[in-house]
Design a protein around this motif. Structure first.
Motif: not given
Length: 330
Positions: A101, A158, A160, A164
């Motif tokens: 991402r 991003d 998300v 991570w």
């Protein structure tokens, strides 16, 4: 005394070179992994092949290093399992999810927030605040992180992917903390057995469906040219895993967790260069400025730790090891 000081200086110098070599080899993982991700491979599948290949590469050196000393494995089993589960499997899977991402350099900088966790854990366990220069290094590293993320810019990262990256940061901090512990377990054994434990854990999670395992095939694109998929997997297993982890464990035992983790920040710069050469990803001026701040943070921590060592008169790993971990943790 002069001879001892000179020997310590050579020991530290070798540790720094090994740490830089480890950072360079680790830094090559992002571009090669991303070349597989864009072809439909899952992060779990890439990490499983990476750590399984590295386990095979390190198997013979590990067995040779442990001849007649297998009791060390039993004593260090909790640390080996933690190393394999968190520092190897967890950290790598989270990082590759972040790379899906985010740009490689941005994902790696998020992961290296784990360095700040290393300093905080050292502060709590030793019940002493970091030196002034070490604190300055932390501030510069965080400033570099803000610049790399370009939070005030037009393109926001991003969320998300950022999450991570923060999970990967926890795994990275675990790697430095466990690797810095004084232990009779040889570095190659910790790296090899940790890789093996990580591979088994990933295999079990994949078989249970907890982690998706999607394997691709055919070719990947590297430096604008097509290459077979096994070339990328081979680089990840041999160079970016087996060699990188072995060099990293050895360097961390020489330098201590704090210094080794900050030198390891140069992995970001290597990753940016590799991503530019291999994938054509090039950060903007703001992100490059963040890289400069990170290098300055590395230098500040290095000088701060050396100054503290001189002031306390500490020698060898007595000063370098920041983490008095419980017995049995290797």
């Amino acid at each position: 005394m002069t001879s001892t000081t000179s020997q310590q200086g050579r020991h530290q110098g070798l540790g720094l070179w090994l740490a830089l070599a480890s950072a360079a080899t680790f830094g090559s993982s992002g571009p090669f992994a991303k070349s597989l991700l864009v072809e439909g491979w899952s992060s779990g599948a890439i990490v499983l092949l990476r750590v399984s290949g590295a386990t095979l590469v390190l198997a013979v050196p590990t067995v040779l290093a442990l001849r007649g000393r297998w009791a060390l494995v039993r004593a260090g089993a909790p640390g080996i399992l933690a190393y394999g589960a968190v520092a190897v499997a967890g950290c790598q899977v989270a990082y590759f999810y972040a790379v899906q991402r985010l740009d490689v350099g941005v994902a790696l900088l998020l992961e290296y927030l784990g360095v700040v966790l290393v300093v905080l854990v050292a502060w709590i366990r030793a019940r002493r605040a970091p030196s002034g220069l070490t604190g300055l290094g932390v501030v510069l590293a965080l400033l570099g992180l803000v610049l790399v993320l370009d939070l005030a810019g037009q393109s926001r990262p991003d969320l998300v992917g950022v999450a991570w990256g923060l999970v990967a940061a926890t795994g990275l901090a675990t790697f430095f903390i466990l690797a810095a512990e004084e232990s009779e377990l040889p570095p190659v054994a910790l790296a090899g057995l940790g890789m093996g434990a990580g591979a088994v854990i990933l295999g079990l999670l994949g078989a249970a469906g907890v982690i998706p395992l999607h394997f691709g095939g055919g070719q990947v694109v590297l430096m604008g040219r097509h290459a077979p998929w096994w070339f990328a997997v081979g680089e990840l297993a041999l160079v970016a895993a087996a060699v990188a982890y072995l060099l990293g464990v050895t360097a961390t035992r020489m330098l201590g967790a704090t210094v080794a983790s900050f030198v390891g920040l140069t992995e970001v710069l290597f990753a940016v260069v590799f991503a530019w050469l291999i994938l054509g990803e090039l950060p903007g001026l703001m992100q490059l400025g963040g890289g400069v701040c990170i290098v300055a943070g590395v230098a500040a921590v290095r000088v701060g730790e050396l100054r503290r060592a001189r002031e306390t008169g500490a020698t060898g790993l007595e000063e370098q090891t920041d983490f008095p971990l419980p017995a049995g943790v290797a």
